[in-house]
Design a protein around this motif. Structure first.
Motif, PDB file in Angstrom:
ATOM      1  N   THR A 243       0.824  -1.203   0.000  1.00  5.92           N
ATOM      2  CA  THR A 243       0.000   0.000   0.000  1.00  5.92           C
ATOM      3  C   THR A 243       0.859   1.254   0.000  1.00  5.92           C
ATOM      4  O   THR A 243       0.650   2.185  -0.788  1.00  5.92           O
ATOM      5  CB  THR A 243      -0.915   0.021   1.240  1.00  5.92           C
ATOM      6  OG1 THR A 243      -1.723  -1.146   1.243  1.00  5.92           O
ATOM      7  CG2 THR A 243      -1.811   1.248   1.223  1.00  5.92           C
ATOM      8  N   GLY A 244       1.845   1.298   0.902  1.00  4.29           N
ATOM      9  CA  GLY A 244       2.710   2.468   0.986  1.00  4.29           C
ATOM     10  C   GLY A 244       3.457   2.724  -0.304  1.00  4.29           C
ATOM     11  O   GLY A 244       3.584   3.866  -0.752  1.00  4.29           O
ATOM     12  N   LYS A 245       3.946   1.657  -0.924  1.00  3.96           N
ATOM     13  CA  LYS A 245       4.687   1.783  -2.174  1.00  3.96           C
ATOM     14  C   LYS A 245       3.800   2.360  -3.279  1.00  3.96           C
ATOM     15  O   LYS A 245       4.195   3.274  -4.009  1.00  3.96           O
ATOM     16  CB  LYS A 245       5.250   0.430  -2.599  1.00  3.96           C
ATOM     17  CG  LYS A 245       5.987   0.443  -3.933  1.00  3.96           C
ATOM     18  CD  LYS A 245       6.546  -0.930  -4.236  1.00  3.96           C
ATOM     19  CE  LYS A 245       7.287  -0.924  -5.570  1.00  3.96           C
ATOM     20  NZ  LYS A 245       6.397  -0.633  -6.710  1.00  3.96           N
ATOM     21  N   LEU A 246       2.584   1.822  -3.400  1.00  4.49           N
ATOM     22  CA  LEU A 246       1.695   2.270  -4.464  1.00  4.49           C
ATOM     23  C   LEU A 246       1.201   3.698  -4.233  1.00  4.49           C
ATOM     24  O   LEU A 246       1.098   4.491  -5.173  1.00  4.49           O
ATOM     25  CB  LEU A 246       0.500   1.312  -4.578  1.00  4.49           C
ATOM     26  CG  LEU A 246       0.834  -0.086  -5.089  1.00  4.49           C
ATOM     27  CD1 LEU A 246      -0.381  -0.990  -4.992  1.00  4.49           C
ATOM     28  CD2 LEU A 246       1.331  -0.033  -6.527  1.00  4.49           C
ATOM     29  N   VAL A 247       0.889   4.038  -2.980  1.00 11.93           N
ATOM     30  CA  VAL A 247       0.475   5.403  -2.684  1.00 11.93           C
ATOM     31  C   VAL A 247       1.584   6.394  -3.018  1.00 11.93           C
ATOM     32  O   VAL A 247       1.367   7.428  -3.629  1.00 11.93           O
ATOM     33  CB  VAL A 247       0.066   5.521  -1.199  1.00 11.93           C
ATOM     34  CG1 VAL A 247      -0.098   6.988  -0.802  1.00 11.93           C
ATOM     35  CG2 VAL A 247      -1.236   4.775  -0.939  1.00 11.93           C
ATOM     36  N   TRP A 248       2.821   6.060  -2.610  1.00 14.10           N
ATOM     37  CA  TRP A 248       3.961   6.967  -2.857  1.00 14.10           C
ATOM     38  C   TRP A 248       4.184   7.167  -4.350  1.00 14.10           C
ATOM     39  O   TRP A 248       4.402   8.289  -4.813  1.00 14.10           O
ATOM     40  CB  TRP A 248       5.210   6.391  -2.189  1.00 14.10           C
ATOM     41  CG  TRP A 248       6.423   7.245  -2.434  1.00 14.10           C
ATOM     42  CD1 TRP A 248       7.403   7.067  -3.366  1.00 14.10           C
ATOM     43  CD2 TRP A 248       6.787   8.413  -1.707  1.00 14.10           C
ATOM     44  NE1 TRP A 248       8.345   8.053  -3.290  1.00 14.10           N
ATOM     45  CE2 TRP A 248       8.001   8.902  -2.275  1.00 14.10           C
ATOM     46  CE3 TRP A 248       6.214   9.107  -0.644  1.00 14.10           C
ATOM     47  CZ2 TRP A 248       8.622  10.036  -1.802  1.00 14.10           C
ATOM     48  CZ3 TRP A 248       6.841  10.252  -0.169  1.00 14.10           C
ATOM     49  CH2 TRP A 248       8.031  10.708  -0.751  1.00 14.10           C
ATOM     50  N   GLU A 249       4.144   6.069  -5.114  1.00 17.02           N
ATOM     51  CA  GLU A 249       4.454   6.134  -6.546  1.00 17.02           C
ATOM     52  C   GLU A 249       3.360   6.849  -7.356  1.00 17.02           C
ATOM     53  O   GLU A 249       3.640   7.478  -8.364  1.00 17.02           O
ATOM     54  CB  GLU A 249       4.674   4.739  -7.119  1.00 17.02           C
ATOM     55  CG  GLU A 249       5.962   4.078  -6.645  1.00 17.02           C
ATOM     56  CD  GLU A 249       6.139   2.707  -7.268  1.00 17.02           C
ATOM     57  OE1 GLU A 249       5.186   2.195  -7.877  1.00 17.02           O
ATOM     58  OE2 GLU A 249       7.250   2.160  -7.149  1.00 17.02           O
ATOM     59  N   ASN A 250       2.113   6.731  -6.916  1.00 16.81           N
ATOM     60  CA  ASN A 250       1.011   7.201  -7.751  1.00 16.81           C
ATOM     61  C   ASN A 250       0.335   8.473  -7.268  1.00 16.81           C
ATOM     62  O   ASN A 250      -0.438   9.081  -7.996  1.00 16.81           O
ATOM     63  CB  ASN A 250      -0.049   6.100  -7.880  1.00 16.81           C
ATOM     64  CG  ASN A 250       0.460   4.889  -8.647  1.00 16.81           C
ATOM     65  OD1 ASN A 250       0.538   4.919  -9.863  1.00 16.81           O
ATOM     66  ND2 ASN A 250       0.817   3.836  -7.926  1.00 16.81           N
ATOM     67  N   PHE A 251       0.615   8.889  -6.007  1.00 17.83           N
ATOM     68  CA  PHE A 251      -0.042  10.080  -5.492  1.00 17.83           C
ATOM     69  C   PHE A 251       0.929  11.170  -5.074  1.00 17.83           C
ATOM     70  O   PHE A 251       0.526  12.264  -4.698  1.00 17.83           O
ATOM     71  CB  PHE A 251      -0.940   9.713  -4.309  1.00 17.83           C
ATOM     72  CG  PHE A 251      -2.136   8.886  -4.704  1.00 17.83           C
ATOM     73  CD1 PHE A 251      -3.320   9.489  -5.110  1.00 17.83           C
ATOM     74  CD2 PHE A 251      -2.073   7.501  -4.679  1.00 17.83           C
ATOM     75  CE1 PHE A 251      -4.411   8.715  -5.468  1.00 17.83           C
ATOM     76  CE2 PHE A 251      -3.161   6.726  -5.048  1.00 17.83           C
ATOM     77  CZ  PHE A 251      -4.346   7.346  -5.443  1.00 17.83           C
ATOM     78  N   PHE A 252       2.241  10.889  -5.108  1.00 23.84           N
ATOM     79  CA  PHE A 252       3.224  11.904  -4.689  1.00 23.84           C
ATOM     80  C   PHE A 252       4.259  12.125  -5.794  1.00 23.84           C
ATOM     81  O   PHE A 252       4.432  11.303  -6.651  1.00 23.84           O
ATOM     82  CB  PHE A 252       3.930  11.472  -3.402  1.00 23.84           C
ATOM     83  CG  PHE A 252       2.990  11.404  -2.218  1.00 23.84           C
ATOM     84  CD1 PHE A 252       2.659  12.547  -1.504  1.00 23.84           C
ATOM     85  CD2 PHE A 252       2.432  10.205  -1.849  1.00 23.84           C
ATOM     86  CE1 PHE A 252       1.810  12.483  -0.423  1.00 23.84           C
ATOM     87  CE2 PHE A 252       1.562  10.128  -0.750  1.00 23.84           C
ATOM     88  CZ  PHE A 252       1.256  11.264  -0.054  1.00 23.84           C
TER      89      PHE A 252
END
Length: 252
Positions: A243-252
């Protein structure tokens, strides 16, 4: 033709070994191998296809280990497996025409749902409970997960396991065992399509498969011996990392 150094083969084999171990217990091995392949300079489609090759061997090894204990219900899952195969094939076909950016924004929400269920539900144990859905009602959901696995993949094993516990009333170890049958089916179906499209690096994938099978052999032994005590925390940990990886890559 993509030229790779010996160092790349060695690094990818180490990554596949770690992924095979984790995947055998909790699913989510793709969280290690897919980023590793991309970091090595492998084009995205080739990374997905090569990952499906090594993962198919890894999951097959885990399935074999669990099957020897009698935990995998092959006969009862025939129609579910067929539906998963077709859905995963369709997913692998669809990924070639849909932007990964869209998937990346949906995935964190799905993983958060898995994490929430694992953390809040007291039924994530090795004890079987009453099923909420029969196999006929569950099969379309399994097919949906299969479609996702063919489309992208990381986290699919966690989705299979969680849904079998929540909806089919399985204890976590038995759910993990049957997940391997489902996961192998969707992996293999996607591999067929990626191979037909020329998106598989066969030598790299087979070398990685050796490490993945070794990791899966050890991981499945740990899962069978220690059960939910090991599976539950790893399932939560893998889900949170993904979850953290995907949030970081796609929302930041």
């Amino acid at each position: 033709m993509i030229a790779l150094s010996i160092d790349i083969y060695a690094a990818m084999t180490v990554a596949a070994t770690a992924a095979g171990f984790i995947d055998a217990i909790a699913g989510g091995g793709g969280l290690i191998t897919v980023p590793a392949l991309l970091a090595a300079g492998i084009p995205p489609f080739a990374a997905l296809g090569t990952n499906k090759l090594q993962s198919s061997f890894s999951v097959a090894m885990s399935c074999y280990r669990f099957a020897r204990t009698g935990l995998v219900d092959f006969r009862g899952h025939v129609w579910t497996v067929l539906l998963i195969f077709v859905a995963a094939f369709a997913g692998a076909l669809a990924v070639q025409s849909v932007s990964n950016a869209v998937l990346g924004r949906v995935m964190p929400l799905l993983i958060i749902g898995v994490v929430a269920y694992v953390l809040l539900s007291p039924r994530m144990t090795d004890d079987d409970s009453h099923d909420r859905l029969g196999w006929c009602a569950y099969a379309p959901l399994a097919g949906g997960i299969g479609f996702y696995d063919g489309f992208f993949g990381p986290g699919a094993g966690s989705f299979y396991s969680t849904s079998l516990v929540a909806l089919r009333g399985m204890g976590l170890t038995r759910a993990a065992a049957n997940t391997k049958l489902f996961n192998f089916t969707s992996n293999f179906a996607a591999l067929v399509l990626f191979a037909l499209g020329g998106h598989v690096l066969w030598l790299l994938g087979l070398v990685m498969a050796v490490g993945a099978m070794a990791g899966a052999w050890i991981g499945s032994h740990v899962a069978i011996r220690f059960g939910a005590r090991v599976i539950r925390p790893l399932l939560v940990t893998i889900s949170l990392i993904l979850t953290g990886k995907l949030v970081w890559e796609n929302f930041f």
